[in-house]
Structures are given as C-alpha cells and as structure tokens.
Write a protein that holds these residues in place. Sequence first.
Motif, short mmCIF file in Angstrom:
data_model
loop_
_atom_site.label_atom_id
_atom_site.label_comp_id
_atom_site.label_asym_id
_atom_site.label_seq_id
_atom_site.Cartn_x
_atom_site.Cartn_y
_atom_site.Cartn_z
N THR A 142 -19.86 -8.48 -2.66
CA THR A 142 -20.25 -7.36 -3.54
C THR A 142 -21.84 -7.22 -3.97
OG1 THR A 142 -19.59 -8.94 -5.72
CG2 THR A 142 -17.96 -7.43 -4.57
N LEU A 143 -22.32 -6.23 -4.34
CA LEU A 143 -23.55 -6.16 -4.56
C LEU A 143 -23.81 -5.62 -6.06
CD1 LEU A 143 -24.55 -4.81 -1.18
CD2 LEU A 143 -25.44 -6.96 -1.88
N GLY A 144 -24.26 -6.45 -7.00
CA GLY A 144 -24.37 -5.83 -8.32
C GLY A 144 -23.14 -4.98 -8.81
N SER A 145 -21.85 -5.70 -8.48
CA SER A 145 -20.72 -5.04 -8.82
C SER A 145 -20.19 -5.57 -10.28
CB SER A 145 -19.60 -5.11 -7.91
OG SER A 145 -20.12 -4.62 -6.70
N PRO A 146 -20.20 -4.70 -11.42
CA PRO A 146 -19.42 -4.88 -12.78
C PRO A 146 -17.98 -5.28 -12.71
CG PRO A 146 -20.06 -2.70 -12.67
CD PRO A 146 -20.30 -3.23 -11.21
N VAL A 184 -9.14 -14.09 -0.63
CA VAL A 184 -9.65 -13.86 0.61
C VAL A 184 -11.31 -14.58 0.08
CG1 VAL A 184 -8.67 -11.93 1.53
CG2 VAL A 184 -10.84 -11.69 0.17
N PRO A 185 -12.02 -15.13 1.04
CA PRO A 185 -13.27 -15.48 0.64
C PRO A 185 -14.05 -14.52 0.18
CG PRO A 185 -12.79 -16.58 2.68
CD PRO A 185 -11.85 -15.43 2.49
N THR A 186 -15.30 -14.70 -0.79
CA THR A 186 -16.11 -13.60 -1.66
C THR A 186 -17.35 -14.28 -2.04
OG1 THR A 186 -16.05 -11.96 -3.25
CG2 THR A 186 -14.85 -13.98 -3.84
N SER A 187 -18.21 -13.33 -1.79
CA SER A 187 -19.49 -13.69 -2.49
C SER A 187 -19.90 -12.69 -3.27
CB SER A 187 -20.68 -13.91 -1.28
OG SER A 187 -20.21 -15.07 -0.49
N SER A 188 -20.57 -12.71 -4.37
CA SER A 188 -20.99 -11.76 -5.39
C SER A 188 -22.65 -11.85 -5.41
CB SER A 188 -20.43 -12.15 -6.95
OG SER A 188 -21.33 -11.24 -7.69
N ILE A 189 -23.28 -10.96 -4.80
CA ILE A 189 -24.82 -11.10 -4.90
C ILE A 189 -25.32 -10.12 -6.04
CG2 ILE A 189 -27.02 -10.43 -3.39
CD1 ILE A 189 -25.24 -10.88 -0.92
N TYR A 190 -26.01 -10.59 -6.94
CA TYR A 190 -26.56 -10.21 -7.98
C TYR A 190 -28.02 -10.57 -8.42
CZ TYR A 190 -26.26 -14.32 -10.73
OH TYR A 190 -26.48 -15.69 -11.04
N SER A 191 -28.64 -9.89 -9.60
CA SER A 191 -29.87 -9.96 -10.05
C SER A 191 -29.78 -9.94 -11.49
CB SER A 191 -30.90 -9.11 -9.29
OG SER A 191 -32.11 -9.46 -9.87
N ARG A 192 -30.54 -10.75 -12.21
CA ARG A 192 -31.12 -10.95 -13.72
C ARG A 192 -31.50 -9.70 -14.07
NH1 ARG A 192 -30.02 -16.66 -16.47
NH2 ARG A 192 -28.88 -17.83 -14.68
N LEU A 223 -30.84 -3.07 -4.39
CA LEU A 223 -30.04 -4.42 -4.03
C LEU A 223 -29.50 -4.39 -2.62
CD1 LEU A 223 -29.58 -7.27 -5.20
CD2 LEU A 223 -27.50 -6.44 -6.06
N GLY A 224 -29.01 -3.17 -2.27
CA GLY A 224 -28.32 -2.96 -1.13
C GLY A 224 -29.30 -2.70 0.17
N VAL A 225 -30.70 -2.71 -0.07
CA VAL A 225 -31.66 -2.74 1.00
C VAL A 225 -32.51 -3.83 0.68
CG1 VAL A 225 -31.42 -0.06 1.48
CG2 VAL A 225 -33.06 -0.99 -0.40
N ASN A 226 -32.52 -4.44 -0.41
CA ASN A 226 -33.25 -5.72 -0.39
C ASN A 226 -33.41 -6.83 0.64
OD1 ASN A 226 -33.76 -8.65 -1.56
ND2 ASN A 226 -34.64 -7.45 -3.12
N PRO A 227 -34.36 -7.28 1.36
CA PRO A 227 -34.22 -7.99 2.50
C PRO A 227 -33.64 -9.24 2.22
CG PRO A 227 -36.60 -7.78 1.69
CD PRO A 227 -35.90 -6.73 1.03
N ALA A 228 -33.82 -10.00 1.16
CA ALA A 228 -33.02 -11.32 0.89
C ALA A 228 -31.65 -10.85 0.49
CB ALA A 228 -33.80 -11.74 -0.78
N ALA A 229 -31.17 -9.68 -0.06
CA ALA A 229 -29.76 -9.40 0.02
C ALA A 229 -29.27 -9.25 1.17
CB ALA A 229 -29.70 -8.21 -1.30
N LEU A 230 -29.88 -8.54 2.23
CA LEU A 230 -29.29 -8.22 3.47
C LEU A 230 -29.58 -9.47 4.36
CD1 LEU A 230 -31.72 -5.12 4.47
CD2 LEU A 230 -29.08 -5.02 4.00
#
Length: 265
Positions: A142-146, A184-192, A223-230
């Motif tokens: 997930t990318l910035g998902s509330p 299932v395995p999951t990763s949440s990618i987010y930013s403050r 967030l969906g095009v940020n190089p570190a997030a990608l």
Amino acid sequence: MADDRNDAPASGRLRAPGLPLLLAEARGIFEFNASLWLSPLLLRAHRGDGHPVLTLPGFLAGDLSMAPMRRYLTELGYDAYAWRMGRNTGGLARMRDALHDRLAEIHGKTGRKVSIVGWSLGGVYARDLALRVPEMVRYVVTLGSPFANDVRATNATRLYEALSGETVDGDPEMLKAISGDLPVPTSSIYSRTDGIVNWRTCLVRPSATAENIEVHLASHVGLGVNPAALWAVADRLAQGEGQFARFDRSGPFAIAYAPPENAQS
C-alpha cells in the motif's frame, strides 16, 4: 518536516494534514521527474519472477496514474495489470464485486497468485481483497493508504462521501478487519509529509509478515512515482512466494528512508 499538528489531540481523534502540507503536494511533479532522471538506477533493482501484479489507483485517479508503476514493474520482469474500471470515485462496498472479478480474471489467466499494489484508496481495496480471497493474493503493498486508526483524518473524506454515497467509517466491522492483520505478507509505504492523509492512518501492526516503510519528504500525489517508493515496491515484490524478510534500507536510496523503529513514534 512533518506537521506535528497531525498528531492526535486531547480528544483522541486524528486531524487531517494542515494547509501547509496540503499546498506542498504540488511537489509531486518533482518526484516524478526525479524517477525519470534516476531510471537507470531504479532498473538495478532485483528482477521479478514474472508473477502478475495488479495496480489499483487512488481516489479520483485512474489507470493513467499507475502507468509509471506498471512500466517500471514490467521492465523488471513482472506481469503488470491495470484495474480497467475508469476513474476511482470510491465506494468500498460498491466496488467489492468488480474488484474480486478483476482479481479472479488475472488469477485464472495466469494460474498464479497476484500481488497487489494499491495507492491511497486503492490500497484499502487491496487489503480488503487479501482478506476475502487470500488464496488468490501473493503480496500487498500500500502507498499512503488510510486504513488504520481514525480513517476520517484525510483531506478527501467529505468529497469521498459525496461522490461514493458511502461514509468512510460506516461499517465498523469491515474497517476493523481491514486495519488488522492480513493473511498474506504486506508492506505499507507512507510519508509523514503526506498532505492528503494523516500518516498515522497508514500504519500496520508490525509482525512477522507485516511492516511499515517510511519515505522522507514524499507527497501523497507523488508517492506512486517517488523513486525511493518505487525501489521499495520492487524490492518487496521480488521476494519469493510465501517468503518475507524486512526491507533492507541500505540500498541506493537509503537516505530517503526512516529507520524502522521510527514507524510508531
């Protein structure tokens, strides 16, 4: 630096990001340009094994918003799919059947479990799919998902409710399930520094198969095009089916990630 006013006030409710962070969302174009400039470096990520990946756009967005993600994953060897449902105007309950059918179509066509990458509201859909049909889902990013804590703490809540005809917290049992542990395995990618959703609504409970990955200074729309997030998405999807190891922050974008122990501070 993130706006501390996003933290929970005395009432225990979370606040949507303030005006400074909201206005700063315009920097998303620079995140996209950075990913283009850094594309030779991004393509050094681990290669995929060809398994299918379904990309789900955020609220008010469509497949075009996820095109850079799909192109990147395709270049790395994944079988990337669009959701093909037009503009995402919301409605978790309303969209459930169509999302299930799209996932089942891809699963049936490929004969393999499908990883799901969901941006913002798309990530909420992804978590719901993993709960309902875990036999079809390999991994959820997930990318910035509330989906956790006070899910009303976004700057899109009123518009979502007006367009979808649903309230974001109208089904407490569904929300409790979506915010809980996934099968299932999951990763949440987010930013403050997210200017649309309060970053605390993006946090999973860390476990043996769940983690939070904080990207410094990222915007919500970028967030969906940020190089570190990608890079983080590619790294997570490269894991073998049924395998999970913590994200290694020592790669080429190490400076862009917060240490894992900061996720709950």
